[in-house]
Design a protein around this motif. Structure first.
Motif, PDB file in Angstrom:
ATOM      1  N   GLY A 217       0.794  -1.225   0.000  1.00  0.00           N
ATOM      2  CA  GLY A 217       0.000   0.000   0.000  1.00  0.00           C
ATOM      3  C   GLY A 217       0.819   1.264   0.000  1.00  0.00           C
ATOM      4  O   GLY A 217       0.258   2.362   0.092  1.00  0.00           O
ATOM      5  N   SER A 218       2.162   1.148  -0.073  1.00  0.00           N
ATOM      6  CA  SER A 218       3.019   2.336  -0.085  1.00  0.00           C
ATOM      7  C   SER A 218       2.909   3.045  -1.435  1.00  0.00           C
ATOM      8  O   SER A 218       2.632   2.425  -2.464  1.00  0.00           O
ATOM      9  N   GLN A 219       3.146   4.343  -1.432  1.00  0.00           N
ATOM     10  CA  GLN A 219       3.082   5.147  -2.643  1.00  0.00           C
ATOM     11  C   GLN A 219       4.255   6.113  -2.696  1.00  0.00           C
ATOM     12  O   GLN A 219       4.738   6.576  -1.663  1.00  0.00           O
ATOM     13  N   GLY A 220       4.676   6.397  -3.934  1.00  0.00           N
ATOM     14  CA  GLY A 220       5.674   7.430  -4.165  1.00  0.00           C
ATOM     15  C   GLY A 220       5.160   8.350  -5.253  1.00  0.00           C
ATOM     16  O   GLY A 220       4.520   7.904  -6.205  1.00  0.00           O
ATOM     17  N   MET A 221       5.416   9.640  -5.111  1.00  0.00           N
ATOM     18  CA  MET A 221       4.935  10.571  -6.124  1.00  0.00           C
ATOM     19  C   MET A 221       5.794  11.822  -6.149  1.00  0.00           C
ATOM     20  O   MET A 221       6.517  12.120  -5.184  1.00  0.00           O
ATOM     21  N   ASP A 234       1.102   5.141  -8.342  1.00  0.00           N
ATOM     22  CA  ASP A 234      -0.313   4.963  -8.636  1.00  0.00           C
ATOM     23  C   ASP A 234      -0.654   5.817  -9.855  1.00  0.00           C
ATOM     24  O   ASP A 234      -0.785   7.036  -9.764  1.00  0.00           O
ATOM     25  N   LYS A 235      -0.771   5.179 -11.012  1.00  0.00           N
ATOM     26  CA  LYS A 235      -0.931   5.910 -12.271  1.00  0.00           C
ATOM     27  C   LYS A 235      -2.243   6.685 -12.340  1.00  0.00           C
ATOM     28  O   LYS A 235      -2.370   7.611 -13.142  1.00  0.00           O
ATOM     29  N   THR A 236      -3.217   6.327 -11.507  1.00  0.00           N
ATOM     30  CA  THR A 236      -4.485   7.067 -11.527  1.00  0.00           C
ATOM     31  C   THR A 236      -4.321   8.472 -10.947  1.00  0.00           C
ATOM     32  O   THR A 236      -5.198   9.319 -11.115  1.00  0.00           O
ATOM     33  N   MET A 237      -3.204   8.718 -10.262  1.00  0.00           N
ATOM     34  CA  MET A 237      -2.949  10.028  -9.676  1.00  0.00           C
ATOM     35  C   MET A 237      -2.319  11.000 -10.660  1.00  0.00           C
ATOM     36  O   MET A 237      -2.233  12.206 -10.368  1.00  0.00           O
ATOM     37  N   LEU A 238      -1.822  10.511 -11.789  1.00  0.00           N
ATOM     38  CA  LEU A 238      -1.117  11.368 -12.745  1.00  0.00           C
ATOM     39  C   LEU A 238      -2.012  12.505 -13.221  1.00  0.00           C
ATOM     40  O   LEU A 238      -3.146  12.299 -13.657  1.00  0.00           O
ATOM     41  N   GLY A 239      -1.460  13.721 -13.148  1.00  0.00           N
ATOM     42  CA  GLY A 239      -2.181  14.907 -13.605  1.00  0.00           C
ATOM     43  C   GLY A 239      -3.209  15.412 -12.616  1.00  0.00           C
ATOM     44  O   GLY A 239      -3.822  16.460 -12.842  1.00  0.00           O
ATOM     45  N   LYS A 240      -3.437  14.688 -11.504  1.00  0.00           N
ATOM     46  CA  LYS A 240      -4.408  15.121 -10.495  1.00  0.00           C
ATOM     47  C   LYS A 240      -3.693  15.842  -9.352  1.00  0.00           C
ATOM     48  O   LYS A 240      -2.479  15.745  -9.217  1.00  0.00           O
ATOM     49  N   LYS A 241      -4.487  16.513  -8.525  1.00  0.00           N
ATOM     50  CA  LYS A 241      -3.914  17.212  -7.395  1.00  0.00           C
ATOM     51  C   LYS A 241      -3.737  16.242  -6.222  1.00  0.00           C
ATOM     52  O   LYS A 241      -4.634  15.451  -5.912  1.00  0.00           O
ATOM     53  N   SER A 279       9.464  15.523  -4.060  1.00  0.00           N
ATOM     54  CA  SER A 279       9.355  14.063  -4.051  1.00  0.00           C
ATOM     55  C   SER A 279       8.738  13.631  -2.730  1.00  0.00           C
ATOM     56  O   SER A 279       9.141  14.096  -1.658  1.00  0.00           O
ATOM     57  N   LEU A 280       7.751  12.736  -2.786  1.00  0.00           N
ATOM     58  CA  LEU A 280       6.994  12.335  -1.600  1.00  0.00           C
ATOM     59  C   LEU A 280       6.856  10.819  -1.551  1.00  0.00           C
ATOM     60  O   LEU A 280       6.596  10.180  -2.558  1.00  0.00           O
ATOM     61  N   ILE A 281       7.018  10.256  -0.312  1.00  0.00           N
ATOM     62  CA  ILE A 281       6.843   8.820  -0.102  1.00  0.00           C
ATOM     63  C   ILE A 281       5.864   8.636   1.048  1.00  0.00           C
ATOM     64  O   ILE A 281       6.005   9.257   2.100  1.00  0.00           O
ATOM     65  N   VAL A 282       4.848   7.778   0.855  1.00  0.00           N
ATOM     66  CA  VAL A 282       3.827   7.504   1.870  1.00  0.00           C
ATOM     67  C   VAL A 282       3.801   6.007   2.140  1.00  0.00           C
ATOM     68  O   VAL A 282       3.684   5.211   1.209  1.00  0.00           O
ATOM     69  N   VAL A 283       3.913   5.641   3.447  1.00  0.00           N
ATOM     70  CA  VAL A 283       3.914   4.229   3.848  1.00  0.00           C
ATOM     71  C   VAL A 283       2.826   4.015   4.903  1.00  0.00           C
ATOM     72  O   VAL A 283       2.843   4.677   5.938  1.00  0.00           O
ATOM     73  N   PRO A 284       1.843   3.113   4.672  1.00  0.00           N
ATOM     74  CA  PRO A 284       0.813   2.838   5.689  1.00  0.00           C
ATOM     75  C   PRO A 284       1.428   2.208   6.938  1.00  0.00           C
ATOM     76  O   PRO A 284       2.271   1.314   6.842  1.00  0.00           O
TER      77      PRO A 284
END
Length: 602
Positions: A217-221, A234-241, A279-284
């Motif tokens: 469930g971790s994400q990087g963006m 998570d490619k669904t986040m591309l171009g979104k806020k 650059s952001l990293i999120v880990v549950p």
């Protein structure tokens, strides 16, 4: 019913519960401690690992954008490219020459792409070079088989030129996952020569976050200053806020913990300098503690199994103990029914052997006492009869004194009448006074006056009397006959043996809710080392006098402690040749209610 469950519990159930608690407390405590320590260690490790990974990822992403910028500068520094772009800007160029110019441009671009990391690694998908009027352009694509909609690129260039920014990084979308790097270049006169558009492969950049896949469930963006996502796992986040909670400036720096939709996450962010990106990293958190939670769950299963085992052992052992207790109850019930021949048998356990011996001795003693009860009852009846007979004597004495007093009054001998009346009052007060009975200071002082009258008649002017009692305390309560015995002690042991005239002082007052009474004399005094207010005479003392045991002081002291408690007792201060002071401090009561003082007692 619930109350009885806890108050009327059996030993067997208590032992079972005790065994279960003994097992549960240490194991649960150990489990909690283990979870707390390990979770703390894991949290610190995740934070350190998150920070290290963020720094490494940031460096790698920064180097990828730097290689893109370097490719741009390599292209504009190539004379074949810049000069031929300038020719394309001229309207007079013939079509045949345009083909030649484009061929030269292609060779110049390809020359710059030899051993270029950004191109060789597939980071750059294609290169577009537009002239100043956007009418002519040149492009080279990494995958030459794919078609390109050049109109989209022309539209991007027009929007970019209208913004007058140094360079522009345009985020991708879920439909077109391409990052566009757009930048103008100029001639020596600062006139616009053209614009270069570099297509950056977003998937290459997002691969830098593969290291966090170990946490489910971790994400990087990567997002720009407007919060628009430029690259993400998570490619669904591309171009979104990106979520607002991730965009705050406080998130930049070392790892922190945040809540998103009531779920805890570890988050670390770092700015990509020079490109207005972060650059952001999120880990549950739950993925970090996933293995730990599994271990704790297995640990709880083990605790439950151990509790069951120990409860079974407790049931078996308690049944063994209860059997002997039931045997004891059975024997006691026989004794209750009058069978004093019931005896407990022998046992192997030391405690049960002692219990059996004590029980058997107790029954023997009860049997013996039971046989003695009848004779003892006869003796008690006889003693009661003698006690009733003894009460006749004081009545006889009072009647005699009363007769003497009336004869003295009829003979007009007032002195004898007053002495006999005072003696009668004192005897009545002392004989018919309960040890727990109380009176008022006003009544107590009447007994003192009776006694002092008798002594004045005996000694004349041998001593003077000074009474200083605050009128506000005259109705305060105190034990009956507690001042008169002390006054008697002062006269008999202090003033009677003094060669010169003596003085007796009586005072009483209230302070801080306490009634204070003092009886002082300036008589011969005595050695207080020989005084034992508990009544245990110190016969071994050199100063002990068997004729002066101060029984009045001992009696008053015992009654004070009995009525008010051990901390309330009389205080005696005496010096030989100077006199004696006896102090009483008791709670102030009036009419059965305790007095609350208005004085400042601090």
């Amino acid at each position: 019913m619930l109350r009885n469950l806890f108050t009327n519990r059996s030993i067997k159930r208590s032992m079972i519960v005790f065994v279960a608690v003994i097992v549960l407390i240490p194991m649960v405590t150990t489990g909690i401690y283990f979870y707390a320590v390990v979770s703390s260690i894991l949290s610190n490790q995740v934070l350190n690992k998150l920070n290290d990974f963020t720094n490494e990822t940031n460096k790698l992403i920064h180097s990828q954008f730097e290689s893109t910028s370097n490719l741009f500068f390599n292209l504009i520094n190539n004379k074949d490219i810049t000069e031929n772009i300038s020719h394309l800007n001229k309207d007079s160029v013939q079509p045949a020459n345009q083909l030649l110019i484009r061929d030269t441009l292609q060779k110049g671009v390809q020359h710059n792409l030899f051993f270029n990391y950004a191109w060789e690694s597939g980071l750059i998908n294609s290169i577009f070079i537009f002239n100043a009027d956007e009418k002519n352009y040149f492009y080279l694509r990494y995958d030459s088989l794919k078609l390109i909609n050049t109109e989209n690129y022309s539209e991007l260039v027009r929007k970019y030129r209208n913004q007058n920014s140094r360079f522009e990084i345009i985020p991708p979308t879920a439909v077109n996952p391409t990052i566009f790097y757009i930048r103008n270049f100029y001639d020596e006169n600062a006139s616009l020569k053209g614009t270069i558009v570099l297509d950056i492969n977003e998937s290459i950049i997002s691969k830098t976050y593969e290291g966090i896949n170990q946490y489910k469930g971790s994400q990087g963006m990567i997002f720009n200053n407007d919060g628009i996502v430029v690259s993400a796992t998570d490619k669904t986040m591309l171009g979104k806020k990106a979520p607002d909670v991730m965009l705050t400036k406080k998130m930049t720096g070392a790892g922190k913990q945040i809540k998103i939709d009531n779920q805890k996450f570890w988050i670390a962010a770092k700015e990509i300098k020079g490109y207005d990106l972060t650059s952001l990293i999120v880990v549950p958190e739950k993925s970090v503690f996933l293995d730990l939670n599994k271990s704790i769950r297995n640990y709880l299963y083990m605790i439950a199994l151990l509790v069951i085992i120990f409860v079974v052992i407790g049931i078996l052992y308690s049944s063994h103990v209860i059997r002997h207790i039931k045997d004891l109850i059975e024997k006691m019930e026989k004794v209750q029914q009058g069978n004093y021949n019931a005896r407990m048998g022998g046992y192997k356990e030391i405690e049960l052997i002692r219990l059996s011996n004590i029980f058997n001795k107790m029954i023997n003693r009860i049997d013996y006492l039971f046989n003695e009860v009848y004779n003892n009852q006869l003796l008690i009846k006889e003693a009661e009869l003698k006690s009733l007979q003894a009460q006749i004597n004081p009545h006889f004495l009072f009647n005699v004194l009363l007769s003497i007093g009336w004869n003295a009054k009829m003979s007009k001998n007032d002195t004898i009448y007053k002495m006999v009346s005072s003696l009668s009052e004192l005897l009545q007060a002392s004989i018919y006074t309960d040890s727990n009975q109380t009176t008022t200071i006003r009544e107590e002082m009447k007994y003192v006056e009776f006694y002092l009258y008798l002594q004045k008649e005996r000694f004349g002017d041998k001593f003077t009397i000074q009474v200083d009692i605050d009128q506000s305390v005259m109705d305060y309560s105190l034990p009956k006959l507690c001042i008169q015995p002390i006054v008697e002690n002062a006269i008999v042991h202090g003033l009677e043996n003094k060669l010169t005239q003596g003085n007796l002082f009586i005072s009483a007052y209230e302070k801080c809710g306490m009634l204070a009474i003092e009886i002082a004399d300036d008589g011969v005094g005595f050695d207080t080392a020989a005084l034992d207010l508990e009544g245990n005479h110190k016969a071994a003392s050199k100063t002990y006098d068997k004729n002066h045991t101060h029984i009045g002081l001992v009696n008053v002291n015992k009654r004070m402690k009995f009525m008010y408690g051990d901390k309330y007792e009389i205080a005696v201060h005496s010096e030989q040749g100077k006199g004696t002071t006896v102090s009483i401090r008791i709670p102030a009561y009036k009419g059965g209610s305790q007095i609350v003082s208005g004085h400042d007692c601090r």
